[in-house]
Design an enzyme around this catalytic site. Structure first.
Site, PDB file in Angstrom:
ATOM      1  N   TYR A   1     -41.076  10.574  -6.808  1.00 37.97           N
ATOM      2  CA  TYR A   1     -40.394  11.729  -5.900  1.00 37.97           C
ATOM      3  C   TYR A   1     -38.978  11.419  -6.569  1.00 37.97           C
ATOM      4  CZ  TYR A   1     -37.334  12.752  -2.299  1.00 37.97           C
ATOM      5  OH  TYR A   1     -36.527  13.327  -1.162  1.00 37.97           O
TER       6      TYR A   1
ATOM      7  N   ARG B   1     -26.767   0.725   2.454  1.00 33.26           N
ATOM      8  CA  ARG B   1     -26.932   1.905   2.354  1.00 33.26           C
ATOM      9  C   ARG B   1     -25.691   2.777   2.961  1.00 33.26           C
ATOM     10  NH1 ARG B   1     -30.733   0.334   0.133  1.00 33.26           N
ATOM     11  NH2 ARG B   1     -32.670   0.606   0.375  1.00 33.26           N
TER      12      ARG B   1
ATOM     13  N   SER C   1     -29.982  10.479  -3.402  1.00 34.49           N
ATOM     14  CA  SER C   1     -29.298   9.502  -3.942  1.00 34.49           C
ATOM     15  C   SER C   1     -30.399   8.433  -4.760  1.00 34.49           C
ATOM     16  CB  SER C   1     -28.440   8.609  -3.033  1.00 34.49           C
ATOM     17  OG  SER C   1     -29.247   8.019  -1.980  1.00 34.49           O
TER      18      SER C   1
ATOM     19  N   ASN D   1     -27.841   8.675   2.891  1.00 36.61           N
ATOM     20  CA  ASN D   1     -28.895   8.518   3.978  1.00 36.61           C
ATOM     21  C   ASN D   1     -28.389   9.493   5.135  1.00 36.61           C
ATOM     22  OD1 ASN D   1     -29.144   6.015   2.112  1.00 36.61           O
ATOM     23  ND2 ASN D   1     -31.087   5.741   3.585  1.00 36.61           N
ATOM     24  N   VAL D   2     -28.615  10.462   5.150  1.00 36.40           N
ATOM     25  CA  VAL D   2     -28.418  11.287   6.284  1.00 36.40           C
ATOM     26  C   VAL D   2     -29.248  11.134   7.690  1.00 36.40           C
ATOM     27  CG1 VAL D   2     -28.259  13.738   7.082  1.00 36.40           C
ATOM     28  CG2 VAL D   2     -28.204  13.197   4.545  1.00 36.40           C
TER      29      VAL D   2
ATOM     30  N   VAL E   1     -34.553   5.218   9.438  1.00 35.09           N
ATOM     31  CA  VAL E   1     -33.712   3.792   9.927  1.00 35.09           C
ATOM     32  C   VAL E   1     -33.365   3.879  11.160  1.00 35.09           C
ATOM     33  CG1 VAL E   1     -32.578   1.928   9.375  1.00 35.09           C
ATOM     34  CG2 VAL E   1     -33.690   3.251   7.437  1.00 35.09           C
TER      35      VAL E   1
END
Length: 356
Positions: free
Chosen positions: A159, A227, A136, A188-189, A203
């Site tokens: 990146y 997120r 993302s 955010n996996v 996180v």
């Protein structure tokens, strides 16, 4: 390594190649493929992923799990890896958003040149399906919420730019080379086994780790950044749906919900207490926001839902419970080591105060 329940996954045809299979998402994907009876080749240089994890997973699956140490930067290695492969799952990458400012060349070499090598090799070897991971972060400075696949801004780090270029190559090979290519644009996996993420320390695991040590978890910025967190089982299921699809293109993979980092802190406290942990609730330690970090993220799930049949099933509370339970299942020495790694990472310029 935990795998996704078999009844929730569509079948996968032929032999599969998983690049970066020793990493977080890759290893969960490999575990699920093996559970379904697939033959799997893992290509990894083990610079980030765990060789021990793969060797442990191979026990009992020696006939169907093959480890190949190779580099995506070598076209010859890629051609060899794609021989007799039906489906490629491309998860090998390098760098993260903060550190890529200091090392932009490694992001380009692995994420752009490496992806191009693998796409070319897959096309030459007659691979039937190519599924690649993206991020993302490619939405960059686009402030639209929710984030829609066809509307991106300017990438905010080397990146993120390398990820976007790899997406464009995937689209080109689908349109012009007729290699069925799907790009899964992950938000955010998180989940059991995750230690690192695009921004450095993961996180959720980092916050749980600090709280279990009775320490104030670090939060970059004021914690009001939001997120879209997606649990690992849902992320893995998207791969099987993509592999079964005859389509090509880019698809968001998220939960369709968002939480602020401050809310995640409160949720982590709550889940640990529910698991019987006597946690002294230290307030978070707020650090300057990291350079190149996007403030808000939320996946628009319409395309993935309608065209792939993707539907996330694990709630945030359930995902946090599973992740905390995994962390608590480790020995104290293992938890201490994870915490020590986070302390070291956050003390580095790119982990702590990149905008000073």
């Amino acid at each position: 390594m935990q795998s996704v329940p078999e009844e929730s996954l569509p079948p996968v045809s032929g032999t599969c190649l998983v690049t970066g299979g020793a990493g977080f998402v890759g290893s969960h994907l490999v575990a699920s493929l093996l559970q379904l009876g697939a033959e799997v080749t893992v290509m990894d240089n083990f610079s980030y992923g765990s060789r021990h994890r793969m060797e442990s997973m191979a026990k009992g699956h020696e006939e169907r799990l093959h480890l190949l140490s190779g580099s995506l930067e070598s076209l010859e290695d890629c051609v060899e890896a794609c021989q007799d492969i039906h489906t490629v799952f491309h998860y090998a990458s390098t760098g993260n958003s903060p550190s890529s400012f200091e090392e932009p060349f490694s992001s380009c070499q692995a994420n752009v040149e490496g992806s191009l090598n693998l796409l070319w090799a897959a096309w030459k070897q007659g691979v039937h399906k190519f599924v690649q991971a993206s991020s993302s972060s490619v939405y960059g400075d686009d402030s639209s919420i929710p984030m829609v696949e066809d509307r991106t801004g300017r990438p905010q780090s080397p990146y993120a730019l390398s990820r976007y270029v790899a997406e464009l190559y995937g689209d080109l090979f689908w349109r012009k080379y007729h290699l069925p290519t799907i790009t899964l644009r992950y938000f955010n996996v998180y989940g059991p086994g995750q230690l690192w993420a695009e921004q450095g320390p993961a996180v959720v695991t980092c916050m749980l780790s600090y709280l279990l040590q009775g320490q104030s978890p670090p939060i970059y910025g004021n914690g009001e950044q939001s997120r879209d967190f997606v649990y690992i089982d849902d992320a893995v299921s998207a791969n099987f749906l993509a592999a079964a699809s005859r389509r090509g293109g880019v698809y968001n993979v998220g939960s369709g919900e968002r939480y602020t980092i401050n809310e995640i802190y409160e949720e982590c406290l709550s889940v640990l207490k529910n698991l019987g942990q006597k946690i002294i609730a230290p307030p978070p330690h707020y650090l300057p926001q990291r350079f190149g970090e996007v403030n808000h993220g939320l996946a628009h799930m319409g395309r993935a839902s309608q065209e792939l049949g993707y539907k996330p099933t694990i709630t945030m509370s359930e995902g946090l419970h599973r992740t905390a339970s995994w962390l608590l299942s480790l020995s104290q020495d293992e938890r201490d080591l994870i915490y020590a790694h986070y302390l070291d990472a956050i003390a580095t310029p790119w982990g702590r105060e990149a905008n000073e």
